[in-house]
Design a protein around this motif. Structure first.
Motif, short mmCIF file in Angstrom:
data_model
loop_
_atom_site.label_atom_id
_atom_site.label_comp_id
_atom_site.label_asym_id
_atom_site.label_seq_id
_atom_site.Cartn_x
_atom_site.Cartn_y
_atom_site.Cartn_z
N GLU A 142 0.82 -1.21 0.00
CA GLU A 142 0.00 0.00 0.00
C GLU A 142 0.86 1.27 0.00
OE1 GLU A 142 -4.24 -1.10 1.92
OE2 GLU A 142 -2.64 -0.82 3.39
N SER A 143 0.14 2.40 -0.12
CA SER A 143 0.78 3.71 -0.13
C SER A 143 0.26 4.55 1.02
CB SER A 143 0.50 4.42 -1.46
OG SER A 143 -0.89 4.44 -1.73
N VAL A 144 1.13 5.42 1.54
CA VAL A 144 0.80 6.27 2.69
C VAL A 144 1.16 7.71 2.38
CG1 VAL A 144 1.29 6.78 5.11
CG2 VAL A 144 1.14 4.40 4.35
N LEU A 145 0.24 8.63 2.66
CA LEU A 145 0.52 10.07 2.57
C LEU A 145 0.54 10.63 3.98
CD1 LEU A 145 -0.72 12.74 0.13
CD2 LEU A 145 -1.07 13.13 2.58
N ILE A 146 1.55 11.44 4.29
CA ILE A 146 1.73 12.01 5.63
C ILE A 146 1.70 13.53 5.50
CG2 ILE A 146 3.33 12.23 7.57
CD1 ILE A 146 4.46 9.42 6.43
N THR A 147 0.74 14.17 6.17
CA THR A 147 0.69 15.63 6.16
C THR A 147 1.64 16.18 7.22
OG1 THR A 147 -1.11 15.86 7.77
CG2 THR A 147 -1.73 15.51 5.46
N GLY A 148 2.01 17.45 7.08
CA GLY A 148 2.98 18.02 8.01
C GLY A 148 4.24 17.20 8.04
N ALA A 149 4.64 16.70 6.87
CA ALA A 149 5.67 15.67 6.81
C ALA A 149 7.05 16.14 7.21
CB ALA A 149 5.72 15.08 5.39
N ALA A 150 7.30 17.43 7.21
CA ALA A 150 8.62 17.92 7.62
C ALA A 150 8.67 18.30 9.09
CB ALA A 150 9.02 19.13 6.77
N GLY A 151 7.54 18.16 9.80
CA GLY A 151 7.49 18.54 11.21
C GLY A 151 8.02 17.46 12.14
N GLY A 152 7.86 17.70 13.44
CA GLY A 152 8.41 16.81 14.45
C GLY A 152 7.90 15.39 14.34
#
Length: 311
Positions: A139-149
């Motif tokens: 599967e595939s995953v999208l992560i928002t705020g990906a550059a944050g902590g």
């Protein structure tokens, strides 16, 4: 001791450094001399009065790391001199923090307090979100705020777990190289209109206006795990039409309802970090007295990794 509070809602400029009496550890609590303090988006939003606001003058709870200097009654698992990291709800922007012993964990020998703050709380959130979504290797995953902590650790952990395609969503194209170096296959920006190909899973720590767009990126039958403080509204039909699922995640519940997994995650995080397989990034270390500057960085979405205060 010194602490930071706010007496009115607003931007970073309302944060004030004050002198206060040293607190005492109550039953089941530790008194920790802080060496590193994590700055988070929920704290920034709290200062602005978002999400219902808080009683004024306001204190900022969050993550701390440092040395135990006193024990409350009934504490048997720790001793004075231990180095620990923990969450605290009674105030983290301070030189002395009271933390629940049940939420504290020891920092391994040779590891810094800054690493502990960058790793433990954010890593727990990232692993809990992945455990809740349970992405398969295909599967595939999208992560928002990906550059944050949290986000930059979630990108790495998804890759470590063997997810086929990892997509980072960020506010600026300038963050793309940072995320690709951590293992992201693709990077998309919120304002570009380019969501990339649909994904099976979204891990959303941003919310607000972004939440409906995140739901729209899901394939039919996809699932979204929401762990942000920004709220957001999505019509129920959007889930019905695509047979999609949204699950809310709070660490307070996860750490109690799934305690064995939570403890295992703590061991995993330190093992991965100390072996170099997981690389927590620290964007800046800023003096406690200059907490306003730390909030400015978070508000501007300028950070690549964690922003840390140093007393």
């Amino acid at each position: 001791m010194r602490r930071v509070r706010f007496h009115e809602y607003g931007g970073p400029e309302v944060l004030r450094v004050e002198e206060a009496e040293d607190p005492e550890a109550g039953p089941g609590e530790l008194l920790v001399r802080t060496e590193a303090i994590g700055v988070t988006l929920p704290s920034v939003r709290k200062v602005r009065g978002e999400g219902g606001g808080t009683v004024l003058p306001g204190v900022l709870g969050g993550e701390v790391a440092g040395e135990v200097v006193a024990l409350g009654a009934d504490v048997t698992d720790f001793k004075v001199g231990d180095r620990v990291t923990s969450l605290t709800l009674t105030g983290s922007y301070t030189e002395l923090a009271v933390v629940p012993a049940s939420m504290a964990s020891r920092i391994p020998d040779g590891a810094s307090s800054v690493l502990a703050v960058a790793l433990v709380r954010s890593g727990h959130v990232a692993l809990a979100a992945l455990a809740t979504a349970r992405p398969a290797a295909t599967e595939s995953v999208l992560i928002t705020g990906a550059a944050g902590g949290v986000g930059h650790l979630a990108v790495q952990l998804a890759r470590i777990q063997g997810v086929r395609r990892v997509v980072g969503a960020v506010s600026s194209p300038a963050k793309a190289d940072f995320l690709r170096a951590l293992g992201a296959d693709e990077v998309v920006t919120y304002g570009s209109g380019n969501r990339g190909d649909p994904v099976d899973v979204v891990l959303d720590g941003v919310g607000g206006d972004l939440l409906p767009r995140a739901v729209a990126t899901l394939v039919p039958g996809g699932r979204l795990v929401f762990f942000g403080s920004g709220g957001g509204t999505v019509p129920a039909f959007d889930f019905l039409a695509g047979a999609k699922t949204l699950t809310g995640l709070t660490m307070a519940r996860f750490s109690t309802a799934r305690r064995e997994l939570y403890d295992l995650h703590g061991e995993m995080l330190w093992e991965l970090a100390l072996s170099g397989k997981l690389q927590p990034a620290v964007h800046a270390e800023i003096p406690l007295a200059d907490a306003a500057r730390a909030h400015e960085i978070i508000e501007a979405r300028a950070n690549l990794g964690k922003v840390v205060l140093r007393p």
